[in-house]
Write a protein that holds these residues in place. Structure first.
Motif, PDB file in Angstrom:
ATOM      1  N   SER A   1       0.852  -1.234   0.128  1.00  0.00           N
ATOM      2  CA  SER A   1       0.177  -0.087  -0.101  1.00  0.00           C
ATOM      3  C   SER A   1       0.860   1.291   0.266  1.00  0.00           C
ATOM      4  O   SER A   1       1.834   1.327   0.471  1.00  0.00           O
ATOM      5  CB  SER A   1      -0.963   0.011   1.129  1.00  0.00           C
ATOM      6  OG  SER A   1      -1.851  -1.031   1.268  1.00  0.00           O
TER       7      SER A   1
ATOM      8  N   ASP B   1       1.331  -5.972   3.473  1.00  0.00           N
ATOM      9  CA  ASP B   1      -0.062  -6.226   3.843  1.00  0.00           C
ATOM     10  C   ASP B   1      -0.140  -6.813   5.260  1.00  0.00           C
ATOM     11  O   ASP B   1      -1.086  -7.532   5.927  1.00  0.00           O
ATOM     12  CB  ASP B   1      -0.769  -7.203   3.100  1.00  0.00           C
ATOM     13  CG  ASP B   1      -0.254  -8.441   2.922  1.00  0.00           C
ATOM     14  OD1 ASP B   1       1.156  -8.719   3.159  1.00  0.00           O
ATOM     15  OD2 ASP B   1      -0.744  -9.470   2.235  1.00  0.00           O
TER      16      ASP B   1
ATOM     17  N   VAL C   1       0.759  -5.124   7.548  1.00  0.00           N
ATOM     18  CA  VAL C   1       0.176  -3.760   8.330  1.00  0.00           C
ATOM     19  C   VAL C   1      -1.120  -3.384   8.026  1.00  0.00           C
ATOM     20  O   VAL C   1      -1.376  -3.546   6.811  1.00  0.00           O
ATOM     21  CB  VAL C   1       1.290  -2.597   8.185  1.00  0.00           C
ATOM     22  CG1 VAL C   1       0.848  -1.624   8.787  1.00  0.00           C
ATOM     23  CG2 VAL C   1       2.733  -3.102   8.475  1.00  0.00           C
ATOM     24  N   SER C   2      -1.852  -3.362   8.890  1.00  0.00           N
ATOM     25  CA  SER C   2      -3.494  -2.990   8.675  1.00  0.00           C
ATOM     26  C   SER C   2      -3.481  -1.702   8.305  1.00  0.00           C
ATOM     27  O   SER C   2      -2.562  -0.596   8.428  1.00  0.00           O
ATOM     28  CB  SER C   2      -4.168  -3.046  10.127  1.00  0.00           C
ATOM     29  OG  SER C   2      -5.412  -2.402   9.860  1.00  0.00           O
ATOM     30  N   ASP C   3      -4.497  -1.331   7.411  1.00  0.00           N
ATOM     31  CA  ASP C   3      -4.671   0.084   6.934  1.00  0.00           C
ATOM     32  C   ASP C   3      -5.458   1.031   8.115  1.00  0.00           C
ATOM     33  O   ASP C   3      -5.623   2.203   7.874  1.00  0.00           O
ATOM     34  CB  ASP C   3      -5.568   0.051   5.531  1.00  0.00           C
ATOM     35  CG  ASP C   3      -4.843  -0.301   4.380  1.00  0.00           C
ATOM     36  OD1 ASP C   3      -3.644   0.185   4.406  1.00  0.00           O
ATOM     37  OD2 ASP C   3      -5.247  -0.919   3.484  1.00  0.00           O
ATOM     38  N   ARG C   4      -5.660   0.272   9.051  1.00  0.00           N
ATOM     39  CA  ARG C   4      -6.485   1.203  10.113  1.00  0.00           C
ATOM     40  C   ARG C   4      -5.425   2.197  11.151  1.00  0.00           C
ATOM     41  O   ARG C   4      -5.298   1.724  12.448  1.00  0.00           O
ATOM     42  CB  ARG C   4      -7.088   0.208  10.941  1.00  0.00           C
ATOM     43  CG  ARG C   4      -8.431  -0.324  10.202  1.00  0.00           C
ATOM     44  CD  ARG C   4      -9.086  -1.545  11.066  1.00  0.00           C
ATOM     45  NE  ARG C   4     -10.211  -2.155  10.067  1.00  0.00           N
ATOM     46  CZ  ARG C   4     -10.876  -3.131  10.628  1.00  0.00           C
ATOM     47  NH1 ARG C   4     -10.860  -3.324  11.918  1.00  0.00           N
ATOM     48  NH2 ARG C   4     -11.891  -3.533   9.705  1.00  0.00           N
ATOM     49  N   TRP C   5      -4.846   2.871  10.502  1.00  0.00           N
ATOM     50  CA  TRP C   5      -4.078   3.846  11.298  1.00  0.00           C
ATOM     51  C   TRP C   5      -4.441   5.395  10.845  1.00  0.00           C
ATOM     52  O   TRP C   5      -4.514   5.414   9.614  1.00  0.00           O
ATOM     53  CB  TRP C   5      -2.363   3.581  11.294  1.00  0.00           C
ATOM     54  CG  TRP C   5      -1.900   3.520   9.861  1.00  0.00           C
ATOM     55  CD1 TRP C   5      -1.920   2.544   8.989  1.00  0.00           C
ATOM     56  CD2 TRP C   5      -1.492   4.726   9.103  1.00  0.00           C
ATOM     57  NE1 TRP C   5      -1.353   2.844   7.828  1.00  0.00           N
ATOM     58  CE2 TRP C   5      -1.001   3.945   7.693  1.00  0.00           C
ATOM     59  CE3 TRP C   5      -1.383   5.883   9.394  1.00  0.00           C
ATOM     60  CZ2 TRP C   5      -0.382   4.969   6.742  1.00  0.00           C
ATOM     61  CZ3 TRP C   5      -0.609   6.747   8.514  1.00  0.00           C
ATOM     62  CH2 TRP C   5      -0.222   6.180   7.162  1.00  0.00           C
TER      63      TRP C   5
ATOM     64  N   ALA D   1      -0.082  -0.612  13.811  1.00  0.00           N
ATOM     65  CA  ALA D   1      -0.912  -1.337  12.895  1.00  0.00           C
ATOM     66  C   ALA D   1      -0.260  -2.817  12.368  1.00  0.00           C
ATOM     67  O   ALA D   1      -0.998  -3.214  11.634  1.00  0.00           O
ATOM     68  CB  ALA D   1      -0.908  -0.512  11.752  1.00  0.00           C
TER      69      ALA D   1
ATOM     70  N   VAL E   1      -0.542  -5.657  13.124  1.00  0.00           N
ATOM     71  CA  VAL E   1      -1.330  -6.572  13.877  1.00  0.00           C
ATOM     72  C   VAL E   1      -1.568  -7.973  13.407  1.00  0.00           C
ATOM     73  O   VAL E   1      -1.905  -9.045  14.188  1.00  0.00           O
ATOM     74  CB  VAL E   1      -2.617  -6.056  14.502  1.00  0.00           C
ATOM     75  CG1 VAL E   1      -2.401  -4.723  15.055  1.00  0.00           C
ATOM     76  CG2 VAL E   1      -3.367  -5.821  13.126  1.00  0.00           C
ATOM     77  N   ARG E   2      -1.173  -8.342  11.845  1.00  0.00           N
ATOM     78  CA  ARG E   2      -1.489  -9.334  11.398  1.00  0.00           C
ATOM     79  C   ARG E   2      -0.122 -10.437  11.640  1.00  0.00           C
ATOM     80  O   ARG E   2       0.666 -10.062  11.743  1.00  0.00           O
ATOM     81  CB  ARG E   2      -1.973  -9.257  10.016  1.00  0.00           C
ATOM     82  CG  ARG E   2      -3.133  -8.590   9.605  1.00  0.00           C
ATOM     83  CD  ARG E   2      -3.240  -8.142   8.285  1.00  0.00           C
ATOM     84  NE  ARG E   2      -3.537  -9.207   7.398  1.00  0.00           N
ATOM     85  CZ  ARG E   2      -3.780  -9.260   6.080  1.00  0.00           C
ATOM     86  NH1 ARG E   2      -3.952  -8.405   5.505  1.00  0.00           N
ATOM     87  NH2 ARG E   2      -3.865 -10.391   5.440  1.00  0.00           N
TER      88      ARG E   2
ATOM     89  N   ALA F   1       6.169  -7.946   8.072  1.00  0.00           N
ATOM     90  CA  ALA F   1       5.663  -6.508   8.031  1.00  0.00           C
ATOM     91  C   ALA F   1       6.721  -5.530   7.740  1.00  0.00           C
ATOM     92  O   ALA F   1       7.755  -5.640   8.369  1.00  0.00           O
ATOM     93  CB  ALA F   1       4.880  -6.202   9.335  1.00  0.00           C
TER      94      ALA F   1
END
Length: 340
Positions: free
Chosen positions: A249, A294, A296-300, A324, A326-327, A331
């Motif tokens: 991303s 991916d 790393v979450s996009d929710r930041w 972020a 979290v997966r 990362a």
């Protein structure tokens, strides 16, 4: 030889999870072994030992869920060390005060973050109460000189249980423009790491200066690997050119929380591509360009970290990775700060 002011290349040595007091010894040995390998004097290696042990001890005594990254920076023929400490709480309301002599000495060698600052060539941190702290230091074997480079940094972390990371960051200059790559090798483990390394090496050795041309070049030259998702950005002044194949991303993030996503195309570099497209964007003052895999979450959002965009891009990358990432995956986060 690197171009003047070029970003250093990075060799990740590993993360030390700080779960008990013994982690300080592990961090110290990892950092000192690297310092001696780089030709640091015994006195300077001893200073490295103090810095690594103090950072780990402070994470153990004062933080929740702490970890310390140890890595080598190479700038032309000079090798230095970079240590990045991260924790998820409790954070500090006044980081400069907490870094003063004597404040953080409880249960440590007794010299605290004040000595860490004095012994390091650069030391910088960012903290938000309730969210945690990131703290980064760089140590060179002699006088620091001009190793700062452009405002770009990246940080990787392997999936739990792996010693190598399949995600990688690299950056270089070309005629004054900054080029940044983030690669995510398929899967994880040694084969994913080899794929990402092939992409980073091909990027660093190439004289190409546009993201689309770089991706086309890598697609032809890394087919011997399992392949990777790759995004490349070119930053010159306010102008950003961007191209990506796969799900690495790209985001232009603003302090108020606004985010502009950058467009990538489906594919796997080295194996599958229906064509590469390059897009143009603007990087306004105060904004930060962030690339991440991916894992790393996009929710930041930067709105959760007041003032972070004004700090060293390494602190931006470390903060996003901490909160972020979290997966259960490798990362990597890279950040580019805008110029005033």
């Amino acid at each position: 030889m690197s171009a003047p002011g070029a970003p250093p290349t990075v060799e990740e040595l590993g993360w030390v999870t700080v779960g008990d007091a013994g982690a300080a010894g592990i961090a110290r040995r990892l950092a000192v072994d690297a310092a001696r390998r780089l030709g640091f004097t015994e006195q300077r290696a001893g200073e490295v030992a103090i810095v690594a042990a103090e950072l780990a001890s402070n994470l153990h005594r004062h933080a929740d869920a702490g970890a310390l990254s140890v890595r080598i920076l190479r700038h032309d023929a000079i090798g230095g060390l970079e240590l990045v400490a991260v924790d998820s709480g409790p954070g500090m309301a006044d980081l400069p005060f907490a870094s003063a002599d004597g404040h953080s000495t409880a249960g440590t060698l007794g010299i605290g973050l004040g000595a860490v600052q004095r012994l390091s060539d650069t030391a910088t941190g960012f903290s938000v109460p309730g969210r945690g702290t990131v703290y980064a230091v760089r140590l060179w074997p002699g006088p620091a000189g001009d190793h700062a480079g452009p405002p770009v940094a990246g940080l990787s972390r392997p999936i739990a249980g792996e010693q190598v990371c399949g995600d990688r960051y690299a950056a270089r200059l070309h005629d004054g423009a900054l080029l940044v790559l983030v690669a995510d090798g398929l899967g994880h483990g040694p084969l994913a790491s080899a794929a990402a390394a092939a992409c980073a090496d091909g990027f660093l050795r190439s004289g190409l200066d546009t993201p689309a041309a770089i991706l086309d070049h890598l697609h032809r030259t890394v087919s011997h690997t399992r392949g990777a998702a790759v995004s490349v950005a070119r930053v010159e002044g306010r102008d950003v050119r961007f191209a990506g194949l796969g799900n690495v991303s790209g985001t232009i993030a603003f302090p108020d929380g606004e985010r502009r996503g950058l467009v990538t195309m489906p594919g796997i570099v080295g194996h599958q591509s229906r064509g590469v497209r390059e897009f143009g964007y603007e990087l306004p003052p105060g904004a930060v360009l962030v690339l991440h895999t991916d894992g790393v979450s996009d929710r930041w959002t930067l709105r959760d970290y007041p003032g972070l965009s004004r700090h060293d891009p390494l602190l931006v990358a470390a903060t996003v990775l901490r909160d972020a990432g979290v997966r259960r995956d490798d990362a990597c986060v890279a950040a580019v700060g805008s110029r005033p």
